[in-house]
Design a protein around this motif. Structure first.
Motif, PDB file in Angstrom:
ATOM      1  N   LEU A 106      -9.925  -3.213  -6.072  1.00 32.88           N
ATOM      2  CA  LEU A 106      -8.887  -3.889  -6.852  1.00 32.88           C
ATOM      3  C   LEU A 106      -8.698  -5.276  -6.248  1.00 32.88           C
ATOM      4  O   LEU A 106      -7.969  -5.446  -5.270  1.00 32.88           O
ATOM      5  CB  LEU A 106      -7.569  -3.100  -6.811  1.00 32.88           C
ATOM      6  N   ASN A 107      -9.364  -6.259  -6.789  1.00 29.63           N
ATOM      7  CA  ASN A 107      -9.351  -7.603  -6.203  1.00 29.63           C
ATOM      8  C   ASN A 107      -7.934  -8.160  -6.126  1.00 29.63           C
ATOM      9  O   ASN A 107      -7.208  -8.162  -7.125  1.00 29.63           O
ATOM     10  CB  ASN A 107     -10.206  -8.556  -7.045  1.00 29.63           C
ATOM     11  N   GLY A 108      -7.556  -8.638  -4.942  1.00 31.59           N
ATOM     12  CA  GLY A 108      -6.274  -9.294  -4.766  1.00 31.59           C
ATOM     13  C   GLY A 108      -5.082  -8.371  -4.645  1.00 31.59           C
ATOM     14  O   GLY A 108      -3.954  -8.845  -4.449  1.00 31.59           O
ATOM     15  N   VAL A 109      -5.276  -7.048  -4.742  1.00 23.97           N
ATOM     16  CA  VAL A 109      -4.177  -6.090  -4.625  1.00 23.97           C
ATOM     17  C   VAL A 109      -4.001  -5.717  -3.166  1.00 23.97           C
ATOM     18  O   VAL A 109      -4.966  -5.356  -2.487  1.00 23.97           O
ATOM     19  CB  VAL A 109      -4.446  -4.836  -5.480  1.00 23.97           C
ATOM     20  N   GLU A 110      -2.763  -5.783  -2.681  1.00 29.08           N
ATOM     21  CA  GLU A 110      -2.473  -5.467  -1.281  1.00 29.08           C
ATOM     22  C   GLU A 110      -1.577  -4.246  -1.127  1.00 29.08           C
ATOM     23  O   GLU A 110      -1.518  -3.663  -0.044  1.00 29.08           O
ATOM     24  CB  GLU A 110      -1.830  -6.669  -0.599  1.00 29.08           C
ATOM     25  N   GLN A 111      -0.855  -3.869  -2.185  1.00 32.64           N
ATOM     26  CA  GLN A 111      -0.022  -2.681  -2.093  1.00 32.64           C
ATOM     27  C   GLN A 111       0.069  -2.004  -3.459  1.00 32.64           C
ATOM     28  O   GLN A 111      -0.137  -2.638  -4.500  1.00 32.64           O
ATOM     29  CB  GLN A 111       1.380  -3.011  -1.580  1.00 32.64           C
ATOM     30  N   LYS A 116      -1.592   9.322  -8.697  1.00 30.24           N
ATOM     31  CA  LYS A 116      -1.477   8.236  -9.675  1.00 30.24           C
ATOM     32  C   LYS A 116      -0.690   7.113  -9.024  1.00 30.24           C
ATOM     33  O   LYS A 116       0.397   7.317  -8.482  1.00 30.24           O
ATOM     34  CB  LYS A 116      -0.754   8.710 -10.938  1.00 30.24           C
ATOM     35  N   LEU A 117      -1.228   5.915  -9.078  1.00 32.53           N
ATOM     36  CA  LEU A 117      -0.588   4.771  -8.451  1.00 32.53           C
ATOM     37  C   LEU A 117      -0.678   3.570  -9.368  1.00 32.53           C
ATOM     38  O   LEU A 117      -1.502   3.507 -10.275  1.00 32.53           O
ATOM     39  CB  LEU A 117      -1.224   4.494  -7.083  1.00 32.53           C
ATOM     40  N   PHE A 118       0.213   2.607  -9.116  1.00 35.28           N
ATOM     41  CA  PHE A 118       0.271   1.392  -9.922  1.00 35.28           C
ATOM     42  C   PHE A 118       0.330   0.172  -9.026  1.00 35.28           C
ATOM     43  O   PHE A 118       0.820   0.223  -7.893  1.00 35.28           O
ATOM     44  CB  PHE A 118       1.507   1.397 -10.826  1.00 35.28           C
ATOM     45  N   ALA A 119      -0.180  -0.933  -9.556  1.00 34.30           N
ATOM     46  CA  ALA A 119      -0.139  -2.204  -8.838  1.00 34.30           C
ATOM     47  C   ALA A 119      -0.037  -3.335  -9.854  1.00 34.30           C
ATOM     48  O   ALA A 119      -0.414  -3.186 -11.016  1.00 34.30           O
ATOM     49  CB  ALA A 119      -1.387  -2.391  -7.981  1.00 34.30           C
ATOM     50  N   ASP A 120       0.471  -4.458  -9.400  1.00 33.53           N
ATOM     51  CA  ASP A 120       0.325  -5.690 -10.163  1.00 33.53           C
ATOM     52  C   ASP A 120      -1.108  -6.173  -9.962  1.00 33.53           C
ATOM     53  O   ASP A 120      -1.613  -6.170  -8.829  1.00 33.53           O
ATOM     54  CB  ASP A 120       1.301  -6.751  -9.675  1.00 33.53           C
ATOM     55  N   VAL A 121      -1.759  -6.582 -11.041  1.00 34.36           N
ATOM     56  CA  VAL A 121      -3.146  -7.023 -10.907  1.00 34.36           C
ATOM     57  C   VAL A 121      -3.191  -8.301 -10.063  1.00 34.36           C
ATOM     58  O   VAL A 121      -2.230  -9.065 -10.010  1.00 34.36           O
ATOM     59  CB  VAL A 121      -3.807  -7.261 -12.271  1.00 34.36           C
ATOM     60  N   GLY A 122      -4.288  -8.510  -9.377  1.00 33.15           N
ATOM     61  CA  GLY A 122      -4.450  -9.716  -8.579  1.00 33.15           C
ATOM     62  C   GLY A 122      -4.592 -10.948  -9.455  1.00 33.15           C
ATOM     63  O   GLY A 122      -4.751 -10.866 -10.677  1.00 33.15           O
TER      64      GLY A 122
END
Length: 318
Positions: free
Chosen positions: A176-181, A223-229
């Motif tokens: 997941l490019n740019g995702v840190e958490q 199942k997890l979620f992130a803001d895209v990079g």
């Protein structure tokens, strides 16, 4: 002509094919995509060997009757839930309305490639939903374009999620490019993770060196979620086959991504757990619309006569 009529498990389907890419869709199954691959390449879409393709039944549980694999669209919710602010019936159905709705469709060639267009309308809310899938005539790229329009006299809240279930094995790697958490929305078989927790990506779930690698053994799922990079890129690699699938989204249009990692840790009731991955560019999180409205505050609202458009790309490469 770069499309043809075929059948998938007895259902009429349409296959779009260029020299670089093939996609197969079944219009009568909620416009489900059943195949995504390069000619002579690996199949990227997972198919259940326990739940066969079957005619959709509005109001039925998706995971019990339609979790057969492939790529569906989820709108205006993913998880079954009451309409926000209206706890009485009707509830919004499991995995939304689109997978069990009747769609109209058309397919045509043009200068830029081949396009499969589909359209349907909502039931609980009054809306028109459209999806176009275009195969580039020169590159192994599929471009998805979406449009939703409110046909009613009242605004309504919504979230959308693509729902491609992907074919993975031990050794497949997710980046997941740019995702840190990431924030956890469901956990099965892991005592070190809990719902609602925010953990580092990918180390917080057992990854390393910027990616998560599917283990040989696991018996867990999350199942997890992130803001895209900032680049809007996420990818799945099969090192053994030397192939990669990449999603590219405009972050201003598609700001979140949902990730369902299943390391043989979950299956619908009465089924045997299996490996698969859902890599889901989405608008709004988590899966339940009421939670997205009331707690995470990521849901969108569509006013009367208003429309919203967004897009994503799928790229396959060696």
């Amino acid at each position: 002509m770069s499309f043809r009529q075929v059948t998938v498990s007895g259902f009429p389907a349409v296959a779009l094919r260029t020299a670089e890419l093939e996609i197969v869709a079944v219009p009568s199954l909620g416009m489900k995509l059943t195949n995504l691959r390069r000619p002579n390449g690996r199949e990227w879409l997972w198919r259940s060997d326990q739940i066969p393709l079957s005619p959709p039944r509005p109001g039925a549980s998706y995971v019990e009757t339609a979790d057969s694999g492939g790529w569906d669209e989820c709108f205006p919710t993913v998880g079954a839930c009451p309409i926000p602010g209206t706890p009485s019936l009707p509830w919004l159905p499991d995995h939304g309305e689109l997978w069990s709705a009747p769609w109209s469709s058309s397919v045509y060639d043009h200068a830029g490639g081949t396009t499969l267009a589909g359209r349907t309308e909502g039931t609980v809310f009054r809306y028109e939903f459209e999806r176009e899938v275009t195969l580039d005539k020169d590159e192994p790229v599929a471009r998805f374009r979406y449009r939703v329009r409110n046909l009613g006299d009242e605004p309504f809240p919504w979230i959308w999620s693509s729902h491609p279930l992907l074919n993975v094995q031990p050794g497949s790697t997710l980046t997941l490019n740019g995702v840190e958490q990431v924030r956890l929305d469901a956990v099965h078989g892991r005592d070190d993770l809990e719902v609602g927790a925010v953990v580092g990506w990918p180390f917080g779930i057992g990854g390393s060196a910027g990616h998560f690698t599917f283990p040989e053994t696991g018996a867990w799922a999350a199942k997890l979620f992130a803001d895209v990079g900032a680049e809007g890129r996420m990818s799945l690699t099969d090192p053994r086959k030397g192939e990669r699938l990449e999603f590219v989204v405009p972050p201003e249009e598609v700001p979140q991504v949902g990730v369902w990692i299943n390391c043989a840790g979950w299956a619908p009731p009465g089924r045997t757990p299996y490996y698969n991955l859902a890599l889901e560019p989405c608008i709004g999180a988590p899966d339940r619309l009421d939670t997205a409205v009331e707690d995470w505050k990521t849901a969108q609202t569509l006013g009367p006569g208003e429309e919203r458009r967004w897009s994503l790309e799928v790229r396959l490469s060696d």
